[in-house]
Design a protein around this motif. Sequence first.
Motif, short mmCIF file in Angstrom:
data_model
loop_
_atom_site.label_atom_id
_atom_site.label_comp_id
_atom_site.label_asym_id
_atom_site.label_seq_id
_atom_site.Cartn_x
_atom_site.Cartn_y
_atom_site.Cartn_z
N LYS A 59 1.08 -1.32 0.10
CA LYS A 59 0.10 0.08 -0.07
C LYS A 59 0.93 1.13 -0.08
O LYS A 59 0.72 2.12 -0.73
CB LYS A 59 -0.97 -0.04 1.23
CG LYS A 59 -2.12 -1.07 1.00
CD LYS A 59 -2.96 -0.92 2.12
CE LYS A 59 -4.02 -1.90 2.23
NZ LYS A 59 -4.12 -2.65 3.55
N ILE A 60 1.96 1.09 0.84
CA ILE A 60 2.75 2.52 0.81
C ILE A 60 3.63 2.58 -0.57
O ILE A 60 3.72 3.79 -0.97
CB ILE A 60 3.80 2.43 1.93
CG1 ILE A 60 3.20 2.28 3.22
CG2 ILE A 60 5.02 3.62 2.00
CD1 ILE A 60 4.01 2.33 4.45
N ALA A 61 3.72 1.61 -1.35
CA ALA A 61 4.43 1.78 -2.51
C ALA A 61 3.69 2.27 -3.49
O ALA A 61 3.93 3.10 -4.26
CB ALA A 61 4.92 0.05 -2.93
N ASP A 62 2.30 1.82 -3.43
CA ASP A 62 1.11 2.47 -4.41
C ASP A 62 0.89 3.80 -4.03
O ASP A 62 0.58 4.76 -4.81
CB ASP A 62 -0.38 1.69 -4.00
CG ASP A 62 -0.15 0.57 -4.88
OD1 ASP A 62 0.65 0.28 -5.72
OD2 ASP A 62 -1.07 -0.32 -4.77
N ASP A 63 0.66 4.11 -2.74
CA ASP A 63 0.21 5.35 -2.46
C ASP A 63 1.46 6.37 -2.57
O ASP A 63 1.22 7.61 -2.95
CB ASP A 63 -0.10 5.72 -0.82
CG ASP A 63 -1.49 4.88 -0.58
OD1 ASP A 63 -1.99 4.45 -1.68
OD2 ASP A 63 -1.88 4.74 0.37
N TRP A 64 2.67 5.94 -1.94
CA TRP A 64 3.65 7.02 -1.92
C TRP A 64 4.76 6.88 -3.10
O TRP A 64 5.60 7.65 -3.47
CB TRP A 64 4.16 7.18 -0.64
CG TRP A 64 3.47 8.22 0.33
CD1 TRP A 64 2.56 8.97 -0.19
CD2 TRP A 64 3.83 8.24 1.67
NE1 TRP A 64 2.05 9.72 1.18
CE2 TRP A 64 2.89 9.27 2.39
CE3 TRP A 64 4.81 7.69 2.58
CZ2 TRP A 64 2.72 9.61 3.69
CZ3 TRP A 64 4.60 8.10 3.85
CH2 TRP A 64 3.77 9.10 4.31
N GLY A 65 4.99 5.46 -3.20
CA GLY A 65 6.33 5.05 -3.86
C GLY A 65 7.74 5.20 -3.29
O GLY A 65 8.86 4.98 -3.75
N GLN A 66 7.74 5.85 -2.11
CA GLN A 66 8.96 6.33 -1.52
C GLN A 66 8.78 6.14 -0.05
O GLN A 66 7.59 6.54 0.57
CB GLN A 66 9.52 7.76 -2.03
CG GLN A 66 8.77 8.85 -1.36
CD GLN A 66 8.98 10.06 -1.60
OE1 GLN A 66 9.02 10.70 -2.60
NE2 GLN A 66 9.98 10.85 -0.65
N LEU A 67 9.87 6.13 0.71
CA LEU A 67 9.83 6.27 1.98
C LEU A 67 11.27 6.90 2.47
O LEU A 67 12.28 6.15 2.24
CB LEU A 67 9.59 4.94 2.79
CG LEU A 67 8.79 4.67 3.95
CD1 LEU A 67 7.75 5.39 4.29
CD2 LEU A 67 8.87 3.18 4.41
#
Length: 264
Positions: A78-86
């Motif tokens: 989900k984080i990859a989908d929503d933001w693509g970065q951390l």
Amino acid sequence: MKGLMEGKRGLVMGVANDHSIAWGIAKAVADHGGELAFTYQGEQFGRRVKPLAESVGSTHIYPCDVEDDASMDSLFAKIADDWGQLDFLVHAIAFSNRAELKGRFVDTSRDNFVRTMVISCFSFTDIMRRAAPLMSPGASALTLTYAGSTRVMPNYNVMGVAKAGLEASVRYLASDFGTAGIRVNAISAGPVRTLAGSGVSDARLMFNYQRANSPLRRAVTISDVGGAALYLLSDLSAAVTGEIHFVDSGYSTVSMPRLEMLKR
Ligand code: NAD
């Protein structure tokens, strides 16, 4: 200094309520312009975490139980989908059976030893393996530990062993990810009154003792930890990795109680 975290997006894991250390960190990061996502463990915690997350402008609030592979996989998908970065990650997660956080360490059961290690120690590595592909050079990860890792604290027992493993994990993860420019550090906080903190027997006694015997003679607050976290998560600490940073009013530097306490 206000925009220290401007343009950075990060995940905060381990908010249970507004007393949580993770919440102190989230507030500090949000105050300095960071964009936040949060996880919660189960719907009961979710009901507390959602309004807190919303109060710092976050709409990224995901369930995650670190004992469940599928839940961690789905979180990072989900984080990859929503933001693509951390750009940063905060791991403030620990658990042990309260009944075993008293008495003798030697009586720790195998089941609770394993569960404590999985949740309180291995989960950081498990999470970092999933988070790192979303991180670029300059990203920073942070976990929370306690001095019971290197010295015997009454009633800390198996959690001390888990924290020792967690601190070693910080150094190995820092080495694994160093060439990718990802930093990994821990804050060793003095006692703070939280849900997890209250699971330790005689927590109040330990809290008062450490406060009375620390050089600063004061308790540590979640905003103290937030301030130190801001340094470790931001570019201010660009050359700091594999470090265990004490935020404990100096208690870890003291070797015996104040003499006036012994004379009482
Ligand atoms: P807290 O109870 O507010 O936070 C603990 C968090 O761990 C909770 O949000 C809980 O949901 C989460 N958690 C437990 N099991 C989980 C699981 N299976 N999956 C996902 N999440 C899970 O307490 P806190 O004191 O803020 O604890 C945060 C961290 O700080 C812990 O690692 C703790 O050991 C550490 N720490 C606390 C103190 C203290 O005195 N409170 C001192 C030093 C270090």
